[in-house]
Each structure stands twice: as C-alpha cells, then as structure tokens.
Design an enzyme around this catalytic site. Structure first.
Site, PDB file in Angstrom:
ATOM      1  N   CYS A  97     -41.090 -27.796  72.623  1.00  0.00           N
ATOM      2  CA  CYS A  97     -41.831 -26.795  71.845  1.00  0.00           C
ATOM      3  C   CYS A  97     -43.324 -26.756  72.161  1.00  0.00           C
ATOM      4  O   CYS A  97     -44.040 -25.885  71.663  1.00  0.00           O
ATOM      5  CB  CYS A  97     -41.630 -27.033  70.352  1.00  0.00           C
TER       6      CYS A  97
ATOM      7  N   CYS B 185     -44.727 -31.963  73.664  1.00  0.00           N
ATOM      8  CA  CYS B 185     -43.263 -31.952  73.593  1.00  0.00           C
ATOM      9  C   CYS B 185     -42.702 -30.987  74.635  1.00  0.00           C
ATOM     10  O   CYS B 185     -43.125 -29.821  74.688  1.00  0.00           O
ATOM     11  CB  CYS B 185     -42.814 -31.526  72.199  1.00  0.00           C
TER      12      CYS B 185
ATOM     13  N   TYR C 172       3.443 -55.142  79.662  1.00  0.00           N
ATOM     14  CA  TYR C 172       3.229 -56.554  79.990  1.00  0.00           C
ATOM     15  C   TYR C 172       3.403 -57.522  78.824  1.00  0.00           C
ATOM     16  O   TYR C 172       3.190 -58.721  78.988  1.00  0.00           O
ATOM     17  CB  TYR C 172       1.825 -56.753  80.561  1.00  0.00           C
TER      18      TYR C 172
ATOM     19  N   LYS D 246      -6.391 -56.982  84.195  1.00  0.00           N
ATOM     20  CA  LYS D 246      -6.759 -56.399  82.904  1.00  0.00           C
ATOM     21  C   LYS D 246      -6.984 -54.901  83.115  1.00  0.00           C
ATOM     22  O   LYS D 246      -8.032 -54.474  83.588  1.00  0.00           O
ATOM     23  CB  LYS D 246      -8.020 -57.057  82.346  1.00  0.00           C
TER      24      LYS D 246
ATOM     25  N   GLU E  22      -2.773 -61.912  85.173  1.00  0.00           N
ATOM     26  CA  GLU E  22      -2.452 -60.489  85.289  1.00  0.00           C
ATOM     27  C   GLU E  22      -3.748 -59.679  85.332  1.00  0.00           C
ATOM     28  O   GLU E  22      -4.773 -60.112  84.802  1.00  0.00           O
ATOM     29  CB  GLU E  22      -1.616 -60.035  84.085  1.00  0.00           C
TER      30      GLU E  22
ATOM     31  N   ASP F 256      -7.804 -51.120  82.583  1.00  0.00           N
ATOM     32  CA  ASP F 256      -8.791 -50.421  81.761  1.00  0.00           C
ATOM     33  C   ASP F 256      -8.184 -49.100  81.300  1.00  0.00           C
ATOM     34  O   ASP F 256      -8.441 -48.036  81.866  1.00  0.00           O
ATOM     35  CB  ASP F 256     -10.062 -50.182  82.577  1.00  0.00           C
TER      36      ASP F 256
ATOM     37  N   LYS G 225     -13.808 -61.448  82.386  1.00  0.00           N
ATOM     38  CA  LYS G 225     -14.420 -60.150  82.651  1.00  0.00           C
ATOM     39  C   LYS G 225     -15.266 -60.238  83.916  1.00  0.00           C
ATOM     40  O   LYS G 225     -16.068 -61.159  84.077  1.00  0.00           O
ATOM     41  CB  LYS G 225     -15.292 -59.715  81.468  1.00  0.00           C
TER      42      LYS G 225
ATOM     43  N   ASP H 115      14.414 -33.402  92.477  1.00  0.00           N
ATOM     44  CA  ASP H 115      14.211 -32.149  91.744  1.00  0.00           C
ATOM     45  C   ASP H 115      15.521 -31.376  91.614  1.00  0.00           C
ATOM     46  O   ASP H 115      15.773 -30.725  90.587  1.00  0.00           O
ATOM     47  CB  ASP H 115      13.170 -31.283  92.450  1.00  0.00           C
TER      48      ASP H 115
ATOM     49  N   CYS I  89     -39.280 -27.858  65.961  1.00  0.00           N
ATOM     50  CA  CYS I  89     -38.962 -28.080  67.373  1.00  0.00           C
ATOM     51  C   CYS I  89     -37.510 -27.701  67.654  1.00  0.00           C
ATOM     52  O   CYS I  89     -36.592 -28.227  67.005  1.00  0.00           O
ATOM     53  CB  CYS I  89     -39.201 -29.543  67.718  1.00  0.00           C
TER      54      CYS I  89
ATOM     55  N   CYS J  59     -42.352 -36.026  68.633  1.00  0.00           N
ATOM     56  CA  CYS J  59     -42.852 -34.669  68.439  1.00  0.00           C
ATOM     57  C   CYS J  59     -43.107 -34.489  66.946  1.00  0.00           C
ATOM     58  O   CYS J  59     -42.256 -34.825  66.116  1.00  0.00           O
ATOM     59  CB  CYS J  59     -41.824 -33.654  68.926  1.00  0.00           C
TER      60      CYS J  59
END
Length: 698
Positions: free
Chosen positions: A421, A418, A236, A120, A118, A122, A324, A43, A441, A436
C-alpha cells in the site's frame, strides 16, 4: 464371449473363474513384480468380466475386481475405531541415536536379537480389515485410536487385494475372526509430478509433496477422483500379533506377500548391529533414485514374543525405532528477495529461488523470517544458496556458497514503505519484525478476511483463500463487515478465474452462494469471544480472546475499558492491553465494529436464566486422549467445562485441579501422575458435566 461361456454351464462359474484369474495376475504384478500376461490380455479378461456381470447382476460382489472404481460419493467419513491403537514410532535423529537405542536394547535383553529393517515410507497411514478373507473396511490412521472410513477409496487402489489369496487363512490363529492390517498409501514421484502439472495447466495449486497428495486423495468424497490419482500401498504390520500363527515380523511380511499384498522389497533381517548400520547407509545412498519418497528406516525387534514382552510407552512401541535421515540439502540460485505482508501487518522477507527438488517436492520459495535473519545468514540476491527442508517439511535457506557470490552483490535491506500500500513501515523497540501501520493495507485485508472466516474464529465454511481472493478482486468486500452485505447475486456470479471444457467462465454458483449466506447468518450467533479473536487484534489469540470476553461481557464494556483495566485481566498483561486499547480506538476499526453491530453480529455474552451455575469456578482442567464414550472432541469437552466456570489449560502443572484422561492418553497423563494431580476417566468427567459438580471432596 459365447465360445468361452460354452465351456461353463453356469455363467456364475465363468464369472468366478475370471475373478480368480484377474486376482492372480494382479498378485503377480503387484506383490511379486513378475507379470505373467500382457496388459492387453489383462484388459481383455477385465472387459469380459464386466460384460458378464452386467448381463448377470445376480452375481454381484462388492469385492469383484470390477468394483474398484464405482460412483460412490460420500457425504462424510464416518469414524472407525481401530482394533488396537495405531502407535507412533520414536525417532532416532541421527546414526548415534540409533546406535544408542540398539545398545539399550541389547543391555535390556542381555543379548543382540535379530532386527527387521524396513524403509520408512513417506505416505499416509491406513488400516485394512478383512473378514473371512474379504476386505470389509479401510480407514485412515486418524488420532491412532479412531480413524475415518475410506473403504470406497481404498477399493480403487489396484494393489490392495479385495480378497486374500486361497490358502492365506492357513496361518491365521482363527480363520473366521477379523484381522486388521496396517500400512502406508503413497503416491509415486512420477504420479505426483503429473498430478501437479495437470493442476498447473488448469490454473490450480498443486500439492506440496507426495505425502500430502496421498492423504488428500484418500479423503476424496468421490471415489472416482481417488481412482485417477494413481496411489499405491506398502503393507507391513498387523493390529495384533495374536491374529497369526507366526514367530515374527519377517514371517509376517512373507505371509503378506503370499496373501496378495504389496510388500516393500527393500527389507532385511539383520543378525548384527553392523548389518543394521550397513542397511541404513545403503538406503540413504539410494534414497534419491527410489520411485517413491522415504524419510528413514524403521528398525524392529523381529520376534513377536519379545515385542509382546517389551510392550509400549504412552505413545510408541519400545521394540521399534525410526532412524530419520539427515535433511537433504541442495544448492540453487537466489533470484530475488520479496516482502510478504501478513494479517497483522508484519513484513516477512521471502527468498525467491530457482526451483529445485528437495526431499520429495519442488521448492521455489522459502521464508527468511526477518531482516536480522537475512543479515545473520548473509544471503544476497544472486547468491548460490544451500536449501533444505526443516524436518523434511518446511523449506529453509541455510546460507550462501560464498565462493560463488557474484561481484557487486549488495546487502539486503527492508524497504521503508509497504510493498502493498506504500504506507510507512515501522519497527518497534525490542522487536525483530517491521510492520505496515495502515489498517487499510490490501495485503492485510485478504488475511484479515480469511482469519475472520476461519474455524477458530467465526467458522464460516466456504470463505477460504480462493473465494476471499475473488471477492477482493471483484471489489465485493474490503473488510469483514462487508461480508454481511453480500447478496446471492454477488456470490453466485463470482468469477472463479477458470473456464470449463466449452471455454465458458466458471462462476461460484447459486448452490454454493446459498450455503455461504446461511453460514454468514449463523456466524452472527458464534459468540463474543470468537468476535474478539476474529477481529485479528495483534497478540490476541483464541485463549486471550476468551479471557477478555470473560472479563468484559460486551463490546461496549470493552470499548470503555482503559489499558489498566485490560492489563488486569489474567493472561493479558501490558503488551496485549496496549494492542487491544489502540485497536479499539482506531477510527477505521471503530467503524468496522459499528457496521458489524448494525448487521446483527452479536457482541455480548447473554446472561440468560438458563445459564448454568459456575460451580467449577476456580478449578483448572487439562484434557488428554480421545473421549470415545461420548464422542466429544477435546474442544467440545473444554467448552462444556468452561460453561460451568472452569478454566481449561493445555499443559499440566501443580496448579492443575484435574486431568481428564480419555483413551490413549499421552504424556500429560504421565505428568499428572508424576505431580500427583488427580486423574479422571471419561465416565467421571461425564458425571461432572451432568451434575455440574466437581468430584466429592473438592
């Protein structure tokens, strides 16, 4: 600073020395995971560099470490065409499919070749372009051919080198040529949890998972927001193996590390199929303890020469496969089954769960689809249930752990009224869904209002879930016709349910209000087909709405149509005809349509002298790939064809007249070739639009 400067006759020399030292320590920290100085010392160096650059603006450099967090606020993300297409990778949805791929590969090549394995990641795909060792451009993956320019945001990510390390050009085929590198931007799990906790504290919705959080952070208009999202990267791949004097993927990853990139340490060069399977098993077992999300293992042929010889299919490389992982499953408590009312009145049971982390995010709710599905799975309130994410995305309740079912747990039934309503609910013969029957509604009102403003309907920017919800809460709107009675006062003063730092209520404001009013005015001219779709008639999607508007040129003609008239329209049929007929003869709906007409919403197709002749009538077109030459989206291209009388379909069949294939055309192109359907390139397509005539011979 003065004592340090005294060692340098030229302040530019000190600035450059500081930049190199900071870059070197960033490299040790991110690429080597071996910091050589404390955070405080780092810093201090950064602070000195900022002071020197402020005192000597003539030495400004966009790639200085101090420029990672600027004040840039983009108006839009401009398109970036990738140096080479960013392909998807075919999936192996189980260890058997992975083994079968390895067997086919070995049979094709006549031997086992080394495979680079390697993780995978996400996250969100990115492409980085460097020229003369400097980061010049960064983009999203987009559709694989064209992405969006996110350079300002990528510069804020600390592990992305703004300049390649000295000597990195030694292994480049042409040190002066631009190189494009690919990788993944991701959000660590801890950072994701903190981001969502902060959102919850401010009364905002969080992100569904770290992948969505990373993608959303990359597309922030203000780079300062991205800078505070704590993103990281793993790099990669390269757009072109020919850019390097390297033999394969393993060497490329090593070059990337030495050049200053953050490369995942969990990589293995496997000399046998057993080694590949062992690596996949190891990774699957430690997946949960990694500080970032993964959803599998990518297996690549290591040698570039073999990769180049094998090439690509229409969508993926033949030399790589993504194994996967099986969906992660967890157990949790089913607290309650609530009922959600949708736009068309459909009642959907929803499992309210004790929150549990599954595949990267916390799950607390999951749809149970319908009453039959609840009974088929035999889930009851109080059960301990097994939860997973279908495709690692959508939460799903698999079923109960019967041995843990509490005594007295009762079978669940759909309520007869419902929950929104209180109106009776009905289940039509042959359907699994309860509905409904009330058009008034409140639960349906919100969804109807959001649907009317959606992009595919009336395309009214600014009227999303939150604003619509606030308008309903404030009783400013009840139905879609009320939109057109809104004033600037109604919108500008709308309480957004949040407070600022001073504890004052935040309102929508006059600027946003003016934009929404302008959007509402413009929506009056969107066209009859969009109105038909926007009304939210059950069973009527966008394509069906277009067919109906094509058969009945205005709302009055449509109102006069009988069920038989409607059913005779191609693509409509008896069920849809009945739904449209009933909708248009429901008094509440008739009143809404009358009020929309009174507000100036156009509900007829203008037959002007300028309308182009329907020279393509009777022809069916299918669009695939990206129209790079014209820059048109497939929706725009489809509208242009429809204006000439053509029909535009989403699938290829023997009845298809032409397939228009842009860049990176996919499986539709292959299907056209297989069926012998004529294929047009973009130039031929543009000639059709210009002349209004099909190709010669048609």
């Amino acid at each position: 600073m003065s004592e340090q400067l005294s060692l340098f006759e030229d302040p530019g020399e000190r600035i450059e020395a500081l930049r190199r030292e900071i870059e070197h320590n960033s490299y040790l920290y991110y690429a080597k995971d071996a910091p050589a100085i404390s955070d405080a010392a780092f810093d201090s160096l950064m602070r000195e560099l900022r002071e020197l650059e402020a005192a000597h603006p003539e030495f400004y450099d966009a790639n200085s470490p101090t420029q990672r967090v600027g004040g840039y606020v983009g108006e839009q993300f401009s398109p970036v065409v990738h140096a080479e297409r960013m392909y998807s990778i075919d999936d192996a949805m189980g260890i058997e499919e992975l083994e079968a791929w390895i067997d086919r590969l070995q049979e094709t090549l006549g031997r086992f070749v080394p495979l680079c394995c390697e993780l995978k990641i996400d996250g969100s795909g990115i492409a980085l372009t460097y020229e003369n060792g400097r980061l010049m451009r960064a983009s999203t993956r987009g559709d694989g051919v064209t992405g969006e320019d996110i350079t300002a945001n990528i510069r804020t990510i600390k592990d992305v080198p703004l300049r390649l390390r000295v000597g990195a050009d030694a292994l480049l085929a042409d040190p002066e040529a631009a190189i494009e590198l690919r990788g993944e931007a991701y959000m660590p799990k801890d950072s994701f949890d903190k981001l969502n906790a902060a959102a919850a504290a401010n009364g905002k919705d969080g992100f569904a998972n770290p992948r969505n959080a990373a993608a959303g952070s990359l597309r922030q208009k203000d780079a300062k927001v991205t800078a505070h999202r704590d993103l990281s990267t793993f790099i990669y791949a390269t757009a072109s193996n020919a850019s390097f004097r390297l033999e394969g993927q393993w060497e490329l990853l090593e070059w990337m590390r030495e050049a200053g990139f953050h490369v995942n340490p969990d990589v293995r060069l496997c000399e046998t199929r057993e080694a590949v399977l062992e690596f996949c098993d190891e990774v699957a077992r430690k997946r949960a303890v990694l500080p970032y999300d993964i959803d599998g293992v990518v297996v690549k042929v290591n040698e570039f020469a073999i990769q180049d010889a094998m090439g690509f299919t229409a969508r993926a490389p033949r030399w790589a496969i993504a194994y996967k992982f099986p969906p992660e499953e967890k157990t949790t408590l089913l607290r309650e089954i609530t009922v959600q009312v949708g736009r068309t009145g459909a009642l959907t049971p929803v499992a309210e769960l004790e929150p549990v982390r599954v595949a990267g995010s916390t799950v607390s709710r999951a749809t149970l689809h319908n009453e039959d599905e609840v009974h088929r799975k035999d889930v009851r309130v109080g059960d301990t249930v097994i939860v997973r994410k279908a495709g690692d995305v959508i939460p799903e309740v698999l079923g109960p752990v019967l041995s843990l079912r509490p005594a007295g747990a009762r079978e669940w039934r759909m309520p007869s009224e419902c929950p929104s309503c209180g109106s009776p609910v009905v289940r039509e013969e042959g359907e699994a869904v309860f509905r409904c029957v009330s058009i008034d509604c409140p639960a349906q009102a919100h969804e109807r209002l959001v649907h009317w403003a959606s992009r595919a309907a009336m395309d009214i920017e600014g009227l999303g879930d939150e604003v619509v919800g606030r308008l309903l809460d404030a009783e400013r709107v009840v139905d879609v016709a009320d939109y057109y009675n809104l004033s600037e006062y109604d919108l500008a003063g709308l309480d957004m349910g949040r407070v600022n730092k001073e504890g004052e209520a935040i309102h929508l404001g006059s600027v946003v209000a003016a934009k929404i009013l302008a959007e509402l005015e413009a929506s009056k001219e969107r066209g009859f087909a969009r109105v038909v779709f926007g009304l939210g008639i059950r069973h009527v999607g966008k394509t069906t709405a277009e067919a109906i508007a094509g058969a009945f040129p205005g709302i009055e003609e449509l109102r006069r149509a009988s069920e038989e008239d409607l059913a005779a329209v191609e693509g409509v049929g008896g069920i849809i005809a009945k739904s449209v007929y009933r909708f248009l003869r429901t008094p509440q709906n008739e009143q809404v349509i009358d009020r929309l007409l009174a507000a100036g919403v156009k509900m007829e197709i203008e037959q002007s002298a300028e309308q182009r002749p329907q020279t393509l009538s009777g022809l069916t077109f299918v669009l695939t790939g990206s129209l790079v030459q014209s820059g048109m989206t497939r929706t725009q291209a489809g509208d242009a064809l429809k204006a000439l009388g053509a029909k535009v379909s989403g699938s290829v069949s023997r009845k298809t007249s032409y397939v228009v294939a842009g860049e990176a055309a996919g499986s539709k192109y292959d299907k056209a070739v297989q069926l012998g359907v004529p294929v047009l390139d973009e130039s031929a397509f543009l000639r059709i639009l210009e002349s209004g005539e099909p190709p010669a011979g048609e």
